[in-house]
Design a protein around this motif. Structure first.
Motif, mmCIF file in Angstrom:
data_model
loop_
_atom_site.group_PDB
_atom_site.id
_atom_site.type_symbol
_atom_site.label_atom_id
_atom_site.label_comp_id
_atom_site.label_asym_id
_atom_site.label_seq_id
_atom_site.Cartn_x
_atom_site.Cartn_y
_atom_site.Cartn_z
ATOM 1 N N GLY A 156 22.923 58.362 29.105
ATOM 2 C CA GLY A 156 24.253 58.553 28.513
ATOM 3 C C GLY A 156 25.105 59.557 29.242
ATOM 4 O O GLY A 156 25.311 59.481 30.456
ATOM 5 N N SER A 157 25.591 60.570 28.521
ATOM 6 C CA SER A 157 26.472 61.592 29.099
ATOM 7 C C SER A 157 25.704 62.618 29.909
ATOM 8 O O SER A 157 26.301 63.402 30.643
ATOM 9 C CB SER A 157 27.227 62.315 27.978
ATOM 10 O OG SER A 157 26.332 63.108 27.211
ATOM 11 N N GLY A 159 24.528 65.103 28.704
ATOM 12 C CA GLY A 159 24.767 66.386 28.045
ATOM 13 C C GLY A 159 25.699 67.281 28.812
ATOM 14 O O GLY A 159 25.813 68.477 28.527
ATOM 15 N N THR A 271 29.589 57.464 24.857
ATOM 16 C CA THR A 271 28.282 58.123 24.973
ATOM 17 C C THR A 271 27.993 59.041 23.799
ATOM 18 O O THR A 271 26.827 59.315 23.498
ATOM 19 C CB THR A 271 28.164 58.936 26.283
ATOM 20 O OG1 THR A 271 29.187 59.942 26.327
ATOM 21 C CG2 THR A 271 28.263 58.031 27.498
ATOM 22 N N GLU A 272 29.026 59.512 23.114
ATOM 23 C CA GLU A 272 28.784 60.322 21.924
ATOM 24 C C GLU A 272 28.016 59.513 20.878
ATOM 25 O O GLU A 272 27.292 60.084 20.052
ATOM 26 C CB GLU A 272 30.104 60.839 21.349
ATOM 27 C CG GLU A 272 30.701 61.991 22.156
ATOM 28 C CD GLU A 272 31.894 62.607 21.461
ATOM 29 O OE1 GLU A 272 32.794 61.840 21.033
ATOM 30 O OE2 GLU A 272 31.931 63.844 21.338
ATOM 31 N N ASP A 275 24.337 58.366 23.000
ATOM 32 C CA ASP A 275 23.432 59.488 23.294
ATOM 33 C C ASP A 275 22.373 59.643 22.216
ATOM 34 O O ASP A 275 21.269 60.147 22.474
ATOM 35 C CB ASP A 275 24.202 60.815 23.403
ATOM 36 C CG ASP A 275 24.899 60.975 24.744
ATOM 37 O OD1 ASP A 275 24.728 60.101 25.615
ATOM 38 O OD2 ASP A 275 25.628 61.978 24.911
ATOM 39 N N SER A 278 19.868 56.949 23.525
ATOM 40 C CA SER A 278 19.511 56.961 24.953
ATOM 41 C C SER A 278 19.030 58.330 25.403
ATOM 42 O O SER A 278 18.340 58.456 26.413
ATOM 43 C CB SER A 278 20.724 56.570 25.808
ATOM 44 O OG SER A 278 21.707 57.596 25.793
ATOM 45 N N ILE A 280 19.955 62.406 26.580
ATOM 46 C CA ILE A 280 20.879 62.971 27.571
ATOM 47 C C ILE A 280 20.103 63.544 28.756
ATOM 48 O O ILE A 280 20.540 64.477 29.427
ATOM 49 C CB ILE A 280 21.769 64.056 26.937
ATOM 50 C CG1 ILE A 280 20.913 65.138 26.254
ATOM 51 C CG2 ILE A 280 22.742 63.440 25.938
ATOM 52 C CD1 ILE A 280 21.724 66.322 25.723
ATOM 53 N N ASN A 307 17.345 67.077 29.240
ATOM 54 C CA ASN A 307 18.749 67.489 29.189
ATOM 55 C C ASN A 307 19.237 67.731 30.613
ATOM 56 O O ASN A 307 18.810 68.668 31.281
ATOM 57 C CB ASN A 307 18.910 68.749 28.342
ATOM 58 C CG ASN A 307 20.374 69.085 28.078
ATOM 59 O OD1 ASN A 307 21.175 69.182 28.995
ATOM 60 N ND2 ASN A 307 20.715 69.282 26.808
#
Length: 369
Positions: A156-157, A159, A271-272, A275, A278, A280, A307
């Protein structure tokens, strides 16, 4: 008296991760900067409101420091002013740049840094950063290295917020050069999908060509014929969305800052949600092939963390710690793989409980897991 560390962009996710790592592993007076917020002290850090465009205030802050850590990305938009001030004030420098053109411009200041006795280490996060050290580790295991294949996957993002989203889409703007079969060749970003077996929780994941500083620094640091750097995200549908943007959208759209901002914000909002399932985290896989004792051999190493922003902070924090302890000094401007010995890298990773899983090699080079 503790050394004074200035972390530019220290209120961002990666910058704050660097600050946290240093508070745990080094004795230092840490100042973190950001464009918002008031100047003062809170907990372990001193806060300084600072816009990098304010060159007088920037130079004053650098002059009052022993080490500057530049985390104020995206580096596509940055010039070399921070390093220039560090050289003028004889202050050591680290950055977490992940941009080819910025890294090229920074490396051009190598002789000036040498003359000033300044150690400047670039590309110090996770990829680039820890990834470069994994490659050095692999190259050193072989008698002769031929091919470097670096693969990354981020959940995802990662983090790491909007900055990473911007970096991803900025990286799609134009074709770039890579070192293949002993010559520089041009490839398109997010092309040539390849499925890589990463450690859990990622497993088989698609990765694509992506423009990273390692594309050229590794080719210049080691006498190899090929350097491959490929990146992917989890869940996989993000890869297909990114591929479609890279291949179907007009180039003029991707050159427009407003389009980049739109894509970054939409992706971040997505992604919020994703996440939550998935994660981060990040996985980095280094695969180096060549010869050992006259026979074909390969060495593979992987690092996984839950992370991405945290381990990027760890990658930078380890280098900062070693510089503060005077265990890592080499005046000039250098990428991580040229300055950080493998023994020190492994020691720092062990201190932070970061597991490096190794496999490959033999006959008689052993390892094999």
């Amino acid at each position: 008296m503790n050394a004074r560390v200035l972390i530019l962009g220290g209120q961002g996710r990666i910058g704050s991760s660097v600050a946290r790592d240093l508070t745990q592993h080094a004795s230092a007076e840490i100042t973190v900067t950001g464009r918002n917020g008031s100047t003062g002290r809170s907990g372990d850090f001193r806060y300084l409101s600072l816009d990098l465009g304010d060159r007088d205030k920037l130079r004053t802050a650098i002059a009052e420091s022993d080490l500057v850590v530049h985390c104020a990305g995206p580096f596509h938009y940055r010039d070399t002013a921070v390093l220039e001030h560090c050289i003028a004030e004889r202050v050591n420098y680290i950055d977490v740049s992940d941009n080819r053109s910025f890294t090229r411009r920074i490396l051009e200041r190598c002789e000036a840094a040498k003359e000033a006795g300044v150690t400047a280490i670039v590309n110090s996060g996770i990829f680039p950063g820890i990834s470069n050290s994994l490659v050095r580790q692999g190259v050193e295991q072989l008698d002769e290295a031929d091919t470097i294949h670096l693969s990354y996957v981020v959940g995802g993002s990662g983090g790491a917020g909007l900055t990473v989203m911007r970096t991803t889409f900025l990286g799609l703007q134009k074709p770039f050069e890579v070192w293949l079969d002993g010559q520089w060749q041009t490839v398109k970003p997010y092309s040539d999908r390849e499925t890589i077996e990463f450690p859990k929780p990622y497993g088989k994941t698609g990765v694509y060509w992506f423009d990273m500083p390692e594309c050229f620094t590794l080719a210049e640091s080691f006498p190899v014929k090929t350097v491959i750097t490929k990146f992917g995200t989890a869940p996989d549908f993000y890869n297909h969305l990114t591929w479609s943007v890279a291949h179907w959208w007009p180039a003029s759209w991707l050159q427009n800052p407003n389009v980049i901002e739109f894509l970054s914000h939409v992706s971040y909002q997505m992604t919020e949600v994703t996440d939550n399932f998935s994660g981060i985290g990040v996985a980095v896989r280094s695969h180096v092939s060549g010869k050992k004792n006259g026979k074909p051999a390969q060495f593979c190493s992987t690092v996984v963390h839950d992370n991405t922003a945290v381990i990027a902070g760890i990658g930078t924090g380890t280098i900062a710690q070693l510089m503060l302890e005077n265990r890592l000094q080499k005046p000039g401007v250098l990428p991580v793989e040229e300055v950080l010995p493998t023994a020190l890298f492994e020691e720092m990773m062990g201190d932070r409980n970061i597991e490096i899983v190794k496999s490959g090699l033999s006959p008689s080079g052993e390892v094999r897991h």
